[in-house]
Design a protein around this motif. Structure first.
Motif, mmCIF file in Angstrom:
data_model
loop_
_atom_site.group_PDB
_atom_site.id
_atom_site.type_symbol
_atom_site.label_atom_id
_atom_site.label_comp_id
_atom_site.label_asym_id
_atom_site.label_seq_id
_atom_site.Cartn_x
_atom_site.Cartn_y
_atom_site.Cartn_z
ATOM 1 N N LEU A 1 -1.419 -0.623 -3.846
ATOM 2 C CA LEU A 1 -2.303 -0.529 -4.181
ATOM 3 C C LEU A 1 -2.132 1.208 -3.511
ATOM 4 N N LEU B 1 -8.233 0.782 1.103
ATOM 5 C CA LEU B 1 -6.773 0.047 1.895
ATOM 6 C C LEU B 1 -6.860 -0.697 2.873
ATOM 7 N N LEU C 1 -2.561 -7.082 2.288
ATOM 8 C CA LEU C 1 -1.450 -6.110 1.866
ATOM 9 C C LEU C 1 -0.819 -6.804 2.979
ATOM 10 N N THR D 1 0.431 5.256 0.423
ATOM 11 C CA THR D 1 -0.413 5.882 1.309
ATOM 12 C C THR D 1 -0.061 7.939 0.679
ATOM 13 N N GLY E 1 0.910 -1.879 0.378
ATOM 14 C CA GLY E 1 -0.125 0.147 0.224
ATOM 15 C C GLY E 1 1.077 1.269 0.102
ATOM 16 N N VAL F 1 2.789 -1.769 4.062
ATOM 17 C CA VAL F 1 1.806 -0.631 4.189
ATOM 18 C C VAL F 1 3.193 0.755 3.908
#
Length: 384
Positions: A42, A193, A202, A22, A20, A205
């Motif tokens: 993602l 997410l 996942l 962010t 992931g 992250v």
């Protein structure tokens, strides 16, 4: 190339893992670095950057610095410093601002900020090798800031503890807010997410700013998912931060994070290339080496994508390698499968087909299934 020369695997070190992202700024760059090494990405920007070119706070801070020149200016980000100069130009104050800053001791957080300072025709006095604001603060406090006027170009939000420490040391601090972090307009990607984190689909992250980490946790709390998200990040989904300041909101919640020695995107990706494969389960099964990754398996180094239901079964079998796992227990790992054990047989058939080596998983009549662990490894896993 000779026919018998071993060929390198076509997949990258992150193949089979989902990461992931962010980040709002430089998200494309980070995503490309991850994908180049085989990861599925993602992307869910936890924040949006709002420039403050017309903001009264920035205009007031700029006029204050022109009228009352600081002793020291601290530049924290290249994009922020450039934005400040561009905004001042737009107000007709650009030349006056640069003229004042030429007589000021300028500290730059890192090489990109130095480039922006020099592009504006200025010269920095010093920049830390670590690219860390903590080192900038240490230097200022060691030299003494009593009675000094210090301007700090903020990057999104006040720097945790930085301004307070300078004020405690006797300095007058002028904050220069060039842009501000706000929650994303579309919360859909962030929610997806968070759901993927809770579902453990996942593997990691990534966080590149403290505000993004704080914003993600805040959204999880709004949705009533905070405890579940924290549990996932504590045990199954790796939180990877670009540096120690970024990690602060996560550490405040009791989470351990990993960080590269150099606080840059490239080293962050390289760290994941080491950490995620090292965490993957690797087992000797039916004369083959089986490595279980996030959404794929490696069979003797060959990448085999596996559907989600198949991965649920494979992980359940790998938790007690060599032991028989009943159909009823396997059924419980399949979300939405209900009570029909036929769903296990269907998912198992697809898993075997995906692995390409059916003998990796044995059917034990009337009992269930087991990974065909090699005999020499059975003693190691005898206690499950």
């Amino acid at each position: 190339m000779y026919d018998d020369e071993p060929q390198r695997p076509e997949h990258g070190p992150l193949a089979g893992f989902t990461v992931g992202v962010t980040a709002a700024r430089r998200a494309d760059e980070l995503g490309a670095l991850l994908q180049r090494r085989g990861a599925a990405v993602l992307h869910a920007p936890a924040l949006r950057i709002v420039p403050l070119a017309d903001d009264s706070e920035l205009l007031a801070a700029t006029k204050e610095i022109i009228q009352q020149v600081p002793d020291i200016a601290v530049a924290t980000t290249a994009i922020g410093f450039r934005g400040w100069v561009e905004a001042a130009d737009g107000w007709g104050l650009g030349e006056d601002l640069l003229a004042r800053l030429r007589g000021v001791r300028i500290l730059a957080r890192g090489p990109k900020v130095k480039g922006a300072i020099r592009a504006a025709g200025l010269t920095e006095e010093w920049s830390p090798a670590s690219e860390s604001m903590a080192e900038v603060l240490d230097r200022l406090l060691e030299e003494g800031v009593e009675g000094l006027r210090i301007a700090i170009q903020l990057h999104g939000e006040p720097l945790p503890g930085f301004v307070e420490a300078l004020k405690a040391g006797g300095a007058e601090v002028v904050g220069v807010p060039v842009y501000r972090w706000l929650p994303p307009e579309d919360l859909g990607p962030v929610d997806r997410l968070l759901d993927a984190t809770v579902a453990r689909t996942l593997d990691a992250v990534t966080f590149t700013s403290a505000p993004a980490a704080a914003s993600l946790l805040s959204r999880a709390e709004e949705r009533g998912l905070l405890d579940e998200v924290l549990a996932a990040l504590a045990h199954d989904v790796l939180p990877a931060c670009v540096g120690p300041v970024t990690a602060l909101p996560l550490q405040a919640r009791g989470l351990d994070t990993v960080q590269p020695e150099r606080f840059r995107l490239g080293p962050l990706v390289q760290l994941l290339c080491q950490e995620l494969p090292a965490r993957a389960r690797s087992l000797p099964v039916a004369g083959h080496q089986l490595e279980i990754r996030g959404h794929a398996a490696l069979v003797d180094g060959d990448l085999r994508p596996v559907p989600p239901a198949g991965m649920s079964l494979l992980r359940a079998l790998a938790r007690r390698p060599g032991w028989v796992v009943s159909r009823a227990d396997l059924l419980r790992t399949l979300p939405g499968a209900g009570r029909d054990e036929h769903a296990v047989e269907t998912a198992m058939a697809r898993l075997r087909n995906a692995l390409g080596t059916p003998k990796l998983i044995q059917t034990v009549v009337k009992r269930g299934y087991r990974l065909a662990l090699d005999p020499h490894a059975e003693a190691k896993y005898a206690d499950g």
